[in-house]
Motif scaffolding. Structure first.
Motif, mmCIF file in Angstrom:
data_model
loop_
_atom_site.group_PDB
_atom_site.id
_atom_site.type_symbol
_atom_site.label_atom_id
_atom_site.label_comp_id
_atom_site.label_asym_id
_atom_site.label_seq_id
_atom_site.Cartn_x
_atom_site.Cartn_y
_atom_site.Cartn_z
ATOM 1 N N GLN A 10 0.844 -1.188 0.000
ATOM 2 C CA GLN A 10 0.000 0.000 0.000
ATOM 3 C C GLN A 10 0.893 1.256 0.000
ATOM 4 O OE1 GLN A 10 -2.573 0.286 3.381
ATOM 5 N NE2 GLN A 10 -4.132 1.381 2.241
ATOM 6 N N HIS A 11 0.632 2.170 -0.931
ATOM 7 C CA HIS A 11 1.387 3.421 -1.106
ATOM 8 C C HIS A 11 2.874 3.147 -1.361
ATOM 9 C CE1 HIS A 11 -2.187 5.470 0.275
ATOM 10 N NE2 HIS A 11 -2.150 4.796 1.422
ATOM 11 N N TRP A 12 3.169 2.182 -2.214
ATOM 12 C CA TRP A 12 4.549 1.786 -2.425
ATOM 13 C C TRP A 12 5.366 2.852 -3.156
ATOM 14 C CZ3 TRP A 12 6.710 1.209 -7.269
ATOM 15 C CH2 TRP A 12 5.808 1.174 -8.350
ATOM 16 N N ARG A 13 4.730 3.664 -3.997
ATOM 17 C CA ARG A 13 5.471 4.706 -4.721
ATOM 18 C C ARG A 13 5.997 5.775 -3.760
ATOM 19 N NH1 ARG A 13 0.896 4.486 -8.826
ATOM 20 N NH2 ARG A 13 1.704 3.090 -10.424
ATOM 21 N N GLY A 14 5.171 6.181 -2.829
ATOM 22 C CA GLY A 14 5.601 7.172 -1.838
ATOM 23 C C GLY A 14 6.693 6.633 -0.932
ATOM 24 N N LYS A 15 6.566 5.363 -0.570
ATOM 25 C CA LYS A 15 7.589 4.738 0.285
ATOM 26 C C LYS A 15 8.916 4.597 -0.458
ATOM 27 C CE LYS A 15 4.182 2.311 3.024
ATOM 28 N NZ LYS A 15 3.580 1.070 3.418
ATOM 29 N N LEU A 16 8.855 4.239 -1.735
ATOM 30 C CA LEU A 16 10.065 4.120 -2.532
ATOM 31 C C LEU A 16 10.722 5.482 -2.724
ATOM 32 C CD1 LEU A 16 11.927 2.270 -4.180
ATOM 33 C CD2 LEU A 16 10.473 2.743 -6.161
#
Length: 79
Positions: A10-16
């Motif tokens: 969930q929300h992997w782009r922001g975490k990356l």
């Protein structure tokens, strides 16, 4: 298992993006600190500049010149 997987997915782009920004900041700070190694003098640990066998420190005339007053006009005249 689903909550653990959802934590990463969930929300992997922001975490990356956050991970990349943190790694870039870490790299910049690390490279800046490695470039400049500063040493600070510690009182009492410096090696003496005068040889140990001398009994008194030597004074240079250039050190004393600010302390000597200028000559007084007419002081050398003997009456």
């Amino acid at each position: 298992m689903t909550t653990f997987r959802r934590l990463f997915v969930q929300h992997w782009r922001g975490k990356l993006a956050s991970l990349l920004v943190a790694a870039a900041i870490w790299y910049l700070i690390k490279s800046h600190l490695e470039g400049e190694v500063q040493t600070f003098p510690v009182p009492g640990t410096a090696t003496p500049t005068t040889p140990r066998n001398s009994t008194a420190p030597t004074l240079d005339d250039t050190l004393l010149s600010p302390l000597t007053p200028p000559p007084i006009p007419g002081a050398d005249i003997d009456d």
